[in-house]
Design a protein around this motif. Sequence first.
Motif, PDB file in Angstrom:
ATOM      1  N   TYR A  48      -7.518  18.798   9.775  1.00 23.08           N
ATOM      2  CA  TYR A  48      -6.807  18.794   8.509  1.00 23.08           C
ATOM      3  C   TYR A  48      -7.529  17.873   7.541  1.00 23.08           C
ATOM      4  CZ  TYR A  48      -3.020  20.881  11.138  1.00 23.08           C
ATOM      5  OH  TYR A  48      -2.265  21.710  11.905  1.00 23.08           O
ATOM      6  N   PRO A  49      -7.532  18.214   6.268  1.00 23.04           N
ATOM      7  CA  PRO A  49      -8.171  17.308   5.306  1.00 23.04           C
ATOM      8  C   PRO A  49      -7.300  16.065   5.118  1.00 23.04           C
ATOM      9  CG  PRO A  49      -7.184  19.159   4.164  1.00 23.04           C
ATOM     10  CD  PRO A  49      -7.047  19.432   5.640  1.00 23.04           C
ATOM     11  N   LYS A  50      -7.943  14.943   4.906  1.00 22.05           N
ATOM     12  CA  LYS A  50      -7.219  13.686   4.700  1.00 22.05           C
ATOM     13  C   LYS A  50      -6.543  13.728   3.331  1.00 22.05           C
ATOM     14  CE  LYS A  50      -7.562   8.781   4.940  1.00 22.05           C
ATOM     15  NZ  LYS A  50      -8.253   7.613   5.305  1.00 22.05           N
ATOM     16  N   PRO A  51      -5.198  13.463   3.291  1.00 21.25           N
ATOM     17  CA  PRO A  51      -4.495  13.518   2.005  1.00 21.25           C
ATOM     18  C   PRO A  51      -4.941  12.363   1.095  1.00 21.25           C
ATOM     19  CG  PRO A  51      -3.022  12.787   3.748  1.00 21.25           C
ATOM     20  CD  PRO A  51      -4.332  13.139   4.397  1.00 21.25           C
ATOM     21  N   LEU A  52      -4.888  12.620  -0.188  1.00 25.65           N
ATOM     22  CA  LEU A  52      -5.233  11.598  -1.170  1.00 25.65           C
ATOM     23  C   LEU A  52      -3.981  10.821  -1.538  1.00 25.65           C
ATOM     24  CD1 LEU A  52      -7.525  13.749  -3.456  1.00 25.65           C
ATOM     25  CD2 LEU A  52      -8.210  12.172  -1.652  1.00 25.65           C
ATOM     26  N   GLY A  53      -4.126   9.558  -1.843  1.00 25.98           N
ATOM     27  CA  GLY A  53      -2.981   8.748  -2.244  1.00 25.98           C
ATOM     28  C   GLY A  53      -2.516   7.822  -1.136  1.00 25.98           C
ATOM     29  N   PHE A  54      -1.348   7.232  -1.356  1.00 22.27           N
ATOM     30  CA  PHE A  54      -0.800   6.259  -0.427  1.00 22.27           C
ATOM     31  C   PHE A  54       0.350   6.875   0.366  1.00 22.27           C
ATOM     32  CE2 PHE A  54      -2.438   3.773  -4.015  1.00 22.27           C
ATOM     33  CZ  PHE A  54      -3.330   2.957  -3.348  1.00 22.27           C
ATOM     34  N   THR A  55       0.530   6.389   1.561  1.00 18.65           N
ATOM     35  CA  THR A  55       1.673   6.836   2.361  1.00 18.65           C
ATOM     36  C   THR A  55       2.903   6.043   1.952  1.00 18.65           C
ATOM     37  OG1 THR A  55       1.346   5.222   4.114  1.00 18.65           O
ATOM     38  CG2 THR A  55       0.148   7.334   4.317  1.00 18.65           C
ATOM     39  N   LEU A  56       4.053   6.524   2.333  1.00 18.69           N
ATOM     40  CA  LEU A  56       5.308   5.846   2.018  1.00 18.69           C
ATOM     41  C   LEU A  56       5.339   4.451   2.638  1.00 18.69           C
ATOM     42  CD1 LEU A  56       8.061   5.983   0.686  1.00 18.69           C
ATOM     43  CD2 LEU A  56       8.948   7.038   2.765  1.00 18.69           C
ATOM     44  N   VAL A  57       4.833   4.294   3.821  1.00 21.42           N
ATOM     45  CA  VAL A  57       4.798   3.001   4.504  1.00 21.42           C
ATOM     46  C   VAL A  57       3.949   2.010   3.714  1.00 21.42           C
ATOM     47  CG1 VAL A  57       4.082   1.800   6.598  1.00 21.42           C
ATOM     48  CG2 VAL A  57       5.221   4.011   6.763  1.00 21.42           C
ATOM     49  N   GLU A  58       2.812   2.468   3.221  1.00 22.67           N
ATOM     50  CA  GLU A  58       1.947   1.576   2.440  1.00 22.67           C
ATOM     51  C   GLU A  58       2.623   1.155   1.144  1.00 22.67           C
ATOM     52  OE1 GLU A  58      -2.454   3.216   3.799  1.00 22.67           O
ATOM     53  OE2 GLU A  58      -1.359   4.262   2.211  1.00 22.67           O
ATOM     54  N   LEU A  59       3.309   2.086   0.483  1.00 26.12           N
ATOM     55  CA  LEU A  59       4.011   1.749  -0.757  1.00 26.12           C
ATOM     56  C   LEU A  59       5.145   0.753  -0.517  1.00 26.12           C
ATOM     57  CD1 LEU A  59       4.184   5.229  -2.498  1.00 26.12           C
ATOM     58  CD2 LEU A  59       2.817   3.256  -3.178  1.00 26.12           C
ATOM     59  N   VAL A  60       5.908   0.945   0.538  1.00 25.68           N
ATOM     60  CA  VAL A  60       7.000   0.024   0.861  1.00 25.68           C
ATOM     61  C   VAL A  60       6.445  -1.361   1.183  1.00 25.68           C
ATOM     62  CG1 VAL A  60       8.798  -0.489   2.551  1.00 25.68           C
ATOM     63  CG2 VAL A  60       8.613   1.806   1.584  1.00 25.68           C
ATOM     64  N   ALA A  61       5.323  -1.416   1.916  1.00 26.72           N
ATOM     65  CA  ALA A  61       4.708  -2.703   2.251  1.00 26.72           C
ATOM     66  C   ALA A  61       4.267  -3.439   0.992  1.00 26.72           C
ATOM     67  CB  ALA A  61       3.536  -2.489   3.200  1.00 26.72           C
ATOM     68  N   VAL A  62       3.663  -2.729   0.055  1.00 31.71           N
ATOM     69  CA  VAL A  62       3.213  -3.353  -1.195  1.00 31.71           C
ATOM     70  C   VAL A  62       4.417  -3.857  -2.000  1.00 31.71           C
ATOM     71  CG1 VAL A  62       2.115  -2.891  -3.429  1.00 31.71           C
ATOM     72  CG2 VAL A  62       1.032  -2.103  -1.319  1.00 31.71           C
ATOM     73  N   ILE A  63       5.467  -3.068  -2.089  1.00 34.56           N
ATOM     74  CA  ILE A  63       6.668  -3.485  -2.831  1.00 34.56           C
ATOM     75  C   ILE A  63       7.295  -4.714  -2.181  1.00 34.56           C
ATOM     76  CG2 ILE A  63       9.026  -2.798  -3.413  1.00 34.56           C
ATOM     77  CD1 ILE A  63       7.901   0.045  -3.860  1.00 34.56           C
ATOM     78  N   LEU A  64       7.334  -4.731  -0.865  1.00 32.14           N
ATOM     79  CA  LEU A  64       7.883  -5.875  -0.146  1.00 32.14           C
ATOM     80  C   LEU A  64       7.068  -7.138  -0.410  1.00 32.14           C
ATOM     81  CD1 LEU A  64      10.025  -6.802   1.908  1.00 32.14           C
ATOM     82  CD2 LEU A  64       8.382  -6.293   3.692  1.00 32.14           C
ATOM     83  N   ILE A  65       5.764  -7.031  -0.356  1.00 33.40           N
ATOM     84  CA  ILE A  65       4.891  -8.192  -0.615  1.00 33.40           C
ATOM     85  C   ILE A  65       5.066  -8.674  -2.041  1.00 33.40           C
ATOM     86  CG2 ILE A  65       2.472  -8.902  -0.841  1.00 33.40           C
ATOM     87  CD1 ILE A  65       1.915  -7.050   1.606  1.00 33.40           C
ATOM     88  N   LEU A  66       5.132  -7.760  -3.005  1.00 30.66           N
ATOM     89  CA  LEU A  66       5.339  -8.157  -4.406  1.00 30.66           C
ATOM     90  C   LEU A  66       6.696  -8.843  -4.591  1.00 30.66           C
ATOM     91  CD1 LEU A  66       3.865  -5.119  -6.364  1.00 30.66           C
ATOM     92  CD2 LEU A  66       2.943  -7.433  -6.207  1.00 30.66           C
ATOM     93  N   GLY A  67       7.714  -8.362  -3.903  1.00 29.98           N
ATOM     94  CA  GLY A  67       9.029  -8.984  -3.985  1.00 29.98           C
ATOM     95  C   GLY A  67       9.027 -10.404  -3.465  1.00 29.98           C
ATOM     96  N   VAL A  68       8.386 -10.627  -2.335  1.00 28.33           N
ATOM     97  CA  VAL A  68       8.300 -11.977  -1.760  1.00 28.33           C
ATOM     98  C   VAL A  68       7.526 -12.899  -2.693  1.00 28.33           C
ATOM     99  CG1 VAL A  68       7.315 -13.315   0.141  1.00 28.33           C
ATOM    100  CG2 VAL A  68       8.568 -11.212   0.627  1.00 28.33           C
ATOM    101  N   LEU A  69       6.427 -12.428  -3.241  1.00 29.98           N
ATOM    102  CA  LEU A  69       5.642 -13.249  -4.172  1.00 29.98           C
ATOM    103  C   LEU A  69       6.448 -13.584  -5.425  1.00 29.98           C
ATOM    104  CD1 LEU A  69       2.122 -11.584  -3.896  1.00 29.98           C
ATOM    105  CD2 LEU A  69       2.789 -13.863  -3.109  1.00 29.98           C
ATOM    106  N   THR A  70       7.210 -12.630  -5.937  1.00 26.93           N
ATOM    107  CA  THR A  70       8.014 -12.857  -7.132  1.00 26.93           C
ATOM    108  C   THR A  70       9.075 -13.928  -6.887  1.00 26.93           C
ATOM    109  OG1 THR A  70       7.671 -10.575  -7.826  1.00 26.93           O
ATOM    110  CG2 THR A  70       9.521 -11.740  -8.819  1.00 26.93           C
ATOM    111  N   VAL A  71       9.765 -13.834  -5.775  1.00 25.74           N
ATOM    112  CA  VAL A  71      10.797 -14.821  -5.442  1.00 25.74           C
ATOM    113  C   VAL A  71      10.174 -16.207  -5.293  1.00 25.74           C
ATOM    114  CG1 VAL A  71      12.422 -15.528  -3.651  1.00 25.74           C
ATOM    115  CG2 VAL A  71      12.398 -13.174  -4.443  1.00 25.74           C
TER     116      VAL A  71
END
Length: 146
Positions: A2-25
């Motif tokens: 199968y061709p590798k999909p372009l973009g980010f997976t849901l897990v990667e997006l949630v991880a980035v949002i979580l890290i940004l939230g911790v940094l903001t707090v």
Amino acid sequence: MYPKPLGFTLVELVAVILILGVLTVTVIARVMPSRIHQLQGARDIVVASLFNAQQKALAQNHAVQVITTATSVDIRVDNNDDGSFSVGESITYAGTRYPLTLPSGVSLNANTLTFDRLGRTPANSLTLSKSGGSVNLTITGMGYAY
């Protein structure tokens, strides 16, 4: 294959949002002045003391005084009904021994509030201050503080 999909997976997006939230707090906690936290903590001490005094007056059927000084809050019960609230009549309520000391640098105007056997006190106000900031508390005749 199968061709590798372009973009980010849901897990990667949630991880980035979580890290940004911790940094903001973390950044907000460091940027926000501690003066505000200390004033809020002192306000909570005073409001809890007023509530405790009102509850004590209702439960024990004795007059109760809340005595504020520049740096502390005390609750005293007139157990012998002589109209005198001596230092020896300071209470321990819910595991807390009075008088309580306010956080360092926070000052409170001196005042004496007497709760009758029905939990009422004359309407009044208290002001907490620190480094140019202040918090006002209004006490109603029914003993509620806001």
